[in-house]
Structures are given as C-alpha cells and as structure tokens.
Write an enzyme that holds these catalytic residues in place. Structure first.
Site, PDB file in Angstrom:
ATOM      1  N   PHE A   1       1.243   5.158   0.741  1.00 56.27           N
ATOM      2  CA  PHE A   1       0.667   6.198   1.581  1.00 56.27           C
ATOM      3  C   PHE A   1       1.235   7.556   1.179  1.00 56.27           C
ATOM      4  O   PHE A   1       2.387   7.653   0.748  1.00 56.27           O
ATOM      5  CB  PHE A   1       1.004   5.939   3.056  1.00 56.27           C
ATOM      6  CG  PHE A   1       0.347   4.710   3.627  1.00 56.27           C
ATOM      7  CD1 PHE A   1      -0.808   4.806   4.383  1.00 56.27           C
ATOM      8  CD2 PHE A   1       0.894   3.452   3.408  1.00 56.27           C
ATOM      9  CE1 PHE A   1      -1.406   3.674   4.905  1.00 56.27           C
ATOM     10  CE2 PHE A   1       0.309   2.319   3.925  1.00 56.27           C
ATOM     11  CZ  PHE A   1      -0.847   2.432   4.689  1.00 56.27           C
TER      12      PHE A   1
ATOM     13  N   THR B   1       0.851  -1.192   0.000  1.00 57.03           N
ATOM     14  CA  THR B   1       0.000   0.000   0.000  1.00 57.03           C
ATOM     15  C   THR B   1       0.883   1.236   0.000  1.00 57.03           C
ATOM     16  O   THR B   1       1.852   1.309   0.755  1.00 57.03           O
ATOM     17  CB  THR B   1      -0.927   0.028   1.227  1.00 57.03           C
ATOM     18  OG1 THR B   1      -1.802  -1.099   1.179  1.00 57.03           O
ATOM     19  CG2 THR B   1      -1.773   1.300   1.247  1.00 57.03           C
TER      20      THR B   1
END
Length: 376
Positions: free
Chosen positions: A283, A281
């Site tokens: 960010f 992921t």
C-alpha cells in the site's frame, strides 16, 4: 591471412586511440556545459543530434556499419549529455523547489486518514499498521474518492493498494497518483492471509455460496474449485464478511481477513485458504504536502516516451551512469496518443542524494510528462 596476434595488436592500438579521443570528446562536452550554463540553453538538442547522426551514417557504406555508427554515436552523445547533467545538476533547483525534506511525517490526534472500503478491509489493516489504532479516519467508496479527498484537503493522508504478490499491479492506481496533486510519502505491506468465514455453527457440507473480492476469489481458486460453490464477486473482502453476517444464512460464507471476521462476529471456518503462501499487498500512503523523510529509501517517478528504438534504454542509462538501482518498472499505452507510452519507475535512493538528483535532472530534460510521485 594475417596472424591473429598481429590483428589483436592492431585492435589494441585502435582501442587506445579511441579512449584518448573519447576523453578529448568529453572535455568538449565539459566546455559545452559551461557555455550552456551561461546562456541558459537546454543540454538536450534532439534536432541537432538527429542531423549529426544522418551526416555521420552517410559517410559509411554497408548497412551494418551504418547501423553500428548510429548506435555508437547515439551512445556517445547520450554519455556526453549525462556528463553535462552531472556538471550542472547543482544549478537545477527543481527538487529543492518542489519538495521539502522532513525528519518525520506530521501525525497527531487531529490527523485525518482516508481509506477505501469498510472496517475489516485490508486497507484498514494497512492504515492501522502505518498510523496506529488511535487515528482519526473515514472511508471512501472508490479508490478515486480517496485521492480526491487528499487532493481537496479533506484528509491529511490517504492509503491505497498498489500491487499484490500474486495479482500484480492494482489497476488504475498509478493513473490516480499522476492525475492528482498528491505525493507518496510512505508505504506499508500487509500479509493477506485469506480465511473462510461464516456465521457460527456453519456446516461446510451445506454451504452453497461464497462471497469475496474478485482477487480474493482468484487467490483462493485451488481451494474453491474443490467445493463447487457459487462464487459471487463483491467489491471488498470486508464487505463480503459484513454481508454474510447481515444475511445470517449458514449456506453462505465469505473469504476475508480474520480481522474482518472478528469485527462482524463471524467464525473462522478455515485459515489460509489462499494458494500462495506469500500473499502480500503493498500500500502507498499519500499526502497533499510535497515532502520526504531524510531516511526515505525509494523514489517513484513517471514520464512518457514515444515508441522509438532505444528511447527507454537511453533514459534508464541515467540510472546506471549515476549508480542508481531500479526496483520496479510499469508501462502502459497512453490514451489518445498513438504509439506513446507512460512509464512508472521506482528506484532505490533519496532525493537528497547527488546521484538521484543527477539522474532525475537528465531524465526530466529528455522525456514528456515528468513527475516525481514521491520519496518514501
């Protein structure tokens, strides 16, 4: 019928003539740029270009040639504009007025960082990777609360997930960045290696229920489909781990990070239960300050366009003309604006580079709702 070599000779002769005329046309564009520089008139005159296209296409007969003439002159005018923008880009102080170049981000013991969720969440892991363990921080319930805290000055930095390798773009994050006065100043990638966790001594044959965030459940679908357990969606993987710890029930397990399991005293029952090995992921780190590091390598922008043939192509051509590489593009329909679309684009580069500034000068003049989301 003429010989092919004779036909090609004529084509070569015509092409050379076109090149000379093109060069002559670009000299005229240079004069137009100087004139508009002195008068302050905008380079892009949509009405004038539409009138010109109508006049030129009216001079040819077959429909194919009309369409070809329109395409040809749309490109010629677009190239002329990009040339003019490059000549006048030094006069455009938009970036210099809006953003400040810094050697490094200001981070000290008084710096406050906000993230969504609770300790053990992947957001917290991203924060620790970017800022280190010894940073003052607090949590927020929703993604919007993170952005609002930064916008209102309650936090110096905020951190939010923006995309996942298996689930794609995180819904709503781009809109939050667009609708609040914040700037993306950094990014961090976290490997999301999901683990199956439970209270110590849990017997998997007696488990009946598993808790996790919807994406966590989806990313572990292959494993979970073989278990037959009830899958309960919960707002955060760390919240799922905390619930299992609080309930202290050996029939319940969670899918979370190993960091969350350690924080809440749980046992890791099975590692890497997500089906995709490269599950990461990305960010983004945001700040209220409009600033960018001199070594930043990615620029993120947003804008809107009408749903018209060639509109996006002509905008993306600004990057090609300035040798700027696009790394990501997202689009969405705009609410309450029929047939208009918002675009979010990442390109490789820095706001101090002439090519980036030239491209952004041209794009800003030809789109609606233009915003530089950050350089990081």
């Amino acid at each position: 019928m003429r010989d092919l070599l004779d036909i090609r000779k004529d084509i070569d002769r015509i092409d050379r003539k076109i090149v000379r005329l093109f060069e002559e046309r670009m000299h005229c564009s240079e004069e137009v740029a100087e004139y508009k520089k002195g008068t302050g008139k905008p380079i892009y005159d949509r009405e004038r270009e539409q009138q010109k296209i109508e006049a030129l296409t009216g001079e040819v007969g077959p429909e194919f040639l009309k369409k070809g003439t329109e395409e040809l002159f749309l490109q010629l005018m677009s190239i002329g504009r990009r040339y003019q923008y490059s000549l006048l880009s030094e006069e455009d102080s938009y970036v210099r007025k809006m953003f400040k170049e810094v050697d490094k981000l200001e981070i000290n013991r008084d710096t406050k960082v906000v993230y969504q969720g609770i300790p053990g969440a992947y957001q917290e892991q991203a924060m620790v990777q970017f800022f280190g363990e010894n940073i003052s921080h607090f949590t927020a319930d929703e993604f919007k609360d993170v952005v609002v805290a930064v916008d209102e000055g309650k936090a110096d930095y905020g951190i939010l997930p923006i995309e996942n390798t298996s689930a794609g773009t995180v819904s709503g994050i781009y809109d939050l960045l667009l609708n609040h006065d914040v700037c993306v100043v950094g990014e961090e990638t976290v490997e999301c290696n999901h683990a199956l966790v439970g209270i110590r001594g849990t017997d998997l044959s007696k488990v009946t229920k598993v808790y996790s965030h919807p994406q966590g459940l989806m990313q572990c679908k292959q494993f979970l489909d073989e278990t037959g357990w009830d899958q309960v969606r919960i707002r955060n993987t760390a919240v799922a781990a905390k619930k299992v710890a609080d309930d202290n029930d050996p029939t319940k397990v969670a899918i979370s990070s190993e960091r969350a399991a350690k924080l809440y005293g749980l046992e890791v029952l099975k590692r890497n239960v997500n089906y995709e090995g490269n599950n990461c992921t990305r960010f983004v780190v945001m700040s209220k300050k409009k600033q960018y590091r001199g070594d930043a390598g990615k620029v993120s922008i947003s804008f809107s366009l009408p749903h018209e043939t060639g509109s996006l192509y002509n905008i993306l051509a600004h990057f090609m003309f300035n040798d700027v590489s696009m790394t990501n593009i997202e689009s969405r329909p705009l609410p309450n604006r029929q047939w208009e679309y918002g675009f979010y684009i990442d390109v490789a580069g820095n706001l101090n580079e002439p090519g980036i500034r030239n491209a952004l000068t041209g794009i800003r003049a030809e789109v609606k709702d233009f915003k530089i989301l950050g350089n990081f």
